[in-house]
Design a protein around this motif. Structure first.
Motif, PDB file in Angstrom:
ATOM      1  N   UNK A 122       0.889  -1.159   0.000  1.00 40.41           N
ATOM      2  CA  UNK A 122       0.000   0.000   0.000  1.00 40.41           C
ATOM      3  C   UNK A 122       0.925   1.206   0.000  1.00 40.41           C
ATOM      4  N   UNK A 123       0.581   2.214  -0.795  1.00 49.26           N
ATOM      5  CA  UNK A 123       1.452   3.382  -0.904  1.00 49.26           C
ATOM      6  C   UNK A 123       1.726   3.964   0.480  1.00 49.26           C
ATOM      7  N   UNK A 124       3.010   4.186   0.764  1.00 46.56           N
ATOM      8  CA  UNK A 124       3.417   4.747   2.044  1.00 46.56           C
ATOM      9  C   UNK A 124       3.693   3.721   3.135  1.00 46.56           C
ATOM     10  N   UNK A 125       3.333   2.463   2.904  1.00 42.71           N
ATOM     11  CA  UNK A 125       3.568   1.421   3.912  1.00 42.71           C
ATOM     12  C   UNK A 125       4.986   0.860   3.775  1.00 42.71           C
ATOM     13  N   UNK A 126       5.581   0.525   4.902  1.00 47.05           N
ATOM     14  CA  UNK A 126       6.953   0.033   4.921  1.00 47.05           C
ATOM     15  C   UNK A 126       7.061  -1.460   4.607  1.00 47.05           C
ATOM     16  N   UNK A 127       6.013  -2.222   4.922  1.00 46.11           N
ATOM     17  CA  UNK A 127       6.059  -3.676   4.734  1.00 46.11           C
ATOM     18  C   UNK A 127       5.027  -4.099   3.685  1.00 46.11           C
ATOM     19  N   UNK A 128       5.335  -5.168   2.984  1.00 44.28           N
ATOM     20  CA  UNK A 128       4.482  -5.628   1.895  1.00 44.28           C
ATOM     21  C   UNK A 128       3.159  -6.198   2.403  1.00 44.28           C
ATOM     22  N   UNK A 129       2.125  -5.957   1.635  1.00 43.46           N
ATOM     23  CA  UNK A 129       0.817  -6.552   1.895  1.00 43.46           C
ATOM     24  C   UNK A 129       0.736  -7.943   1.267  1.00 43.46           C
ATOM     25  N   UNK A 130       1.570  -8.172   0.250  1.00 43.69           N
ATOM     26  CA  UNK A 130       1.648  -9.468  -0.414  1.00 43.69           C
ATOM     27  C   UNK A 130       3.019  -9.588  -1.064  1.00 43.69           C
ATOM     28  N   UNK A 131       3.491 -10.818  -1.166  1.00 44.44           N
ATOM     29  CA  UNK A 131       4.750 -11.110  -1.858  1.00 44.44           C
ATOM     30  C   UNK A 131       4.508 -12.328  -2.733  1.00 44.44           C
ATOM     31  N   UNK A 132       5.116 -12.314  -3.893  1.00 45.03           N
ATOM     32  CA  UNK A 132       4.966 -13.469  -4.756  1.00 45.03           C
ATOM     33  C   UNK A 132       6.098 -13.566  -5.739  1.00 45.03           C
ATOM     34  N   UNK A 133       6.004 -14.580  -6.571  1.00 45.75           N
ATOM     35  CA  UNK A 133       7.005 -14.752  -7.612  1.00 45.75           C
ATOM     36  C   UNK A 133       6.364 -15.392  -8.836  1.00 45.75           C
ATOM     37  N   UNK A 134       7.044 -15.250  -9.940  1.00 51.87           N
ATOM     38  CA  UNK A 134       6.737 -16.063 -11.100  1.00 51.87           C
ATOM     39  C   UNK A 134       8.008 -16.303 -11.884  1.00 51.87           C
ATOM     40  N   UNK A 135       8.005 -17.406 -12.610  1.00 48.97           N
ATOM     41  CA  UNK A 135       9.160 -17.788 -13.412  1.00 48.97           C
ATOM     42  C   UNK A 135       8.761 -17.697 -14.872  1.00 48.97           C
TER      43      UNK A 135
END
Length: 164
Positions: A122-135
């Motif tokens: 979220x804009x301005x937040x220090x930590x991620x709301x979600x993390x992911x990956x793709x190959x």
């Protein structure tokens, strides 16, 4: 296949250590950012962005970066990337009308493939709301056979590589 539950409740193959539970990531863990506006239609009936939208944001952030760097020609390039694996972990809700900052990094730069990792903030937040990956596996547009990463693509991705 035999599975067992670890003390944290994570299932793993018998005799293997359980995978650590995913955690939110700080902004500093990502090399570049792209802002993405949420849309009214992104919210679901529960009042937050639906999970499938997160995958769209991953695709948008990475491909926009590649196009801006001149490393991807979606209409005429000889080499294209096909997604062969994807995952997302959710930590906090996002909702319209928030602006999302998508952090991008490259965890693995192979001969014919790349593992992109994306953190959604979220804009301005220090930590991620979600993390992911793709190959992405890079293949010929016409024959769909694996191809070495084009030099321009490799050059664009090198600054995004992170030590893990």
């Amino acid at each position: 296949m035999n599975t067992s539950l670890s003390p944290s409740g994570a299932a793993g193959a018998a005799g293997t250590a359980p995978q650590p539970r995913p955690r939110p990531q700080p902004r500093e863990a990502y090399a570049v950012f792209r802002s993405i506006g949420t849309r009214w239609m992104d919210n679901d009936v529960y009042g937050h962005v639906n999970n499938v939208v997160y995958y769209s944001w991953f695709d948008t952030a990475v491909n926009a970066y590649l196009i801006e760097q001149g490393a991807l020609d979606i209409h005429h390039g000889d080499t294209i990337g096909l997604v062969i694996e994807t995952q997302c972990n959710y930590f906090a809700s996002l909702a319209f009308p928030q602006t999302i900052d998508a952090g991008i990094r490259v965890a693995r730069l192979g001969d014919t493939s790349v593992r992109y990792e994306v953190g959604l903030f979220a804009q301005g937040e220090a930590m991620s709301a979600a993390c992911g990956h793709f190959v992405h596996v890079y293949v010929g547009r016409d024959d769909r056979r694996p191809r070495a990463l084009p030099d321009r693509l490799r050059q664009a991705l090198q600054p995004l590589c992170v030590a893990r």
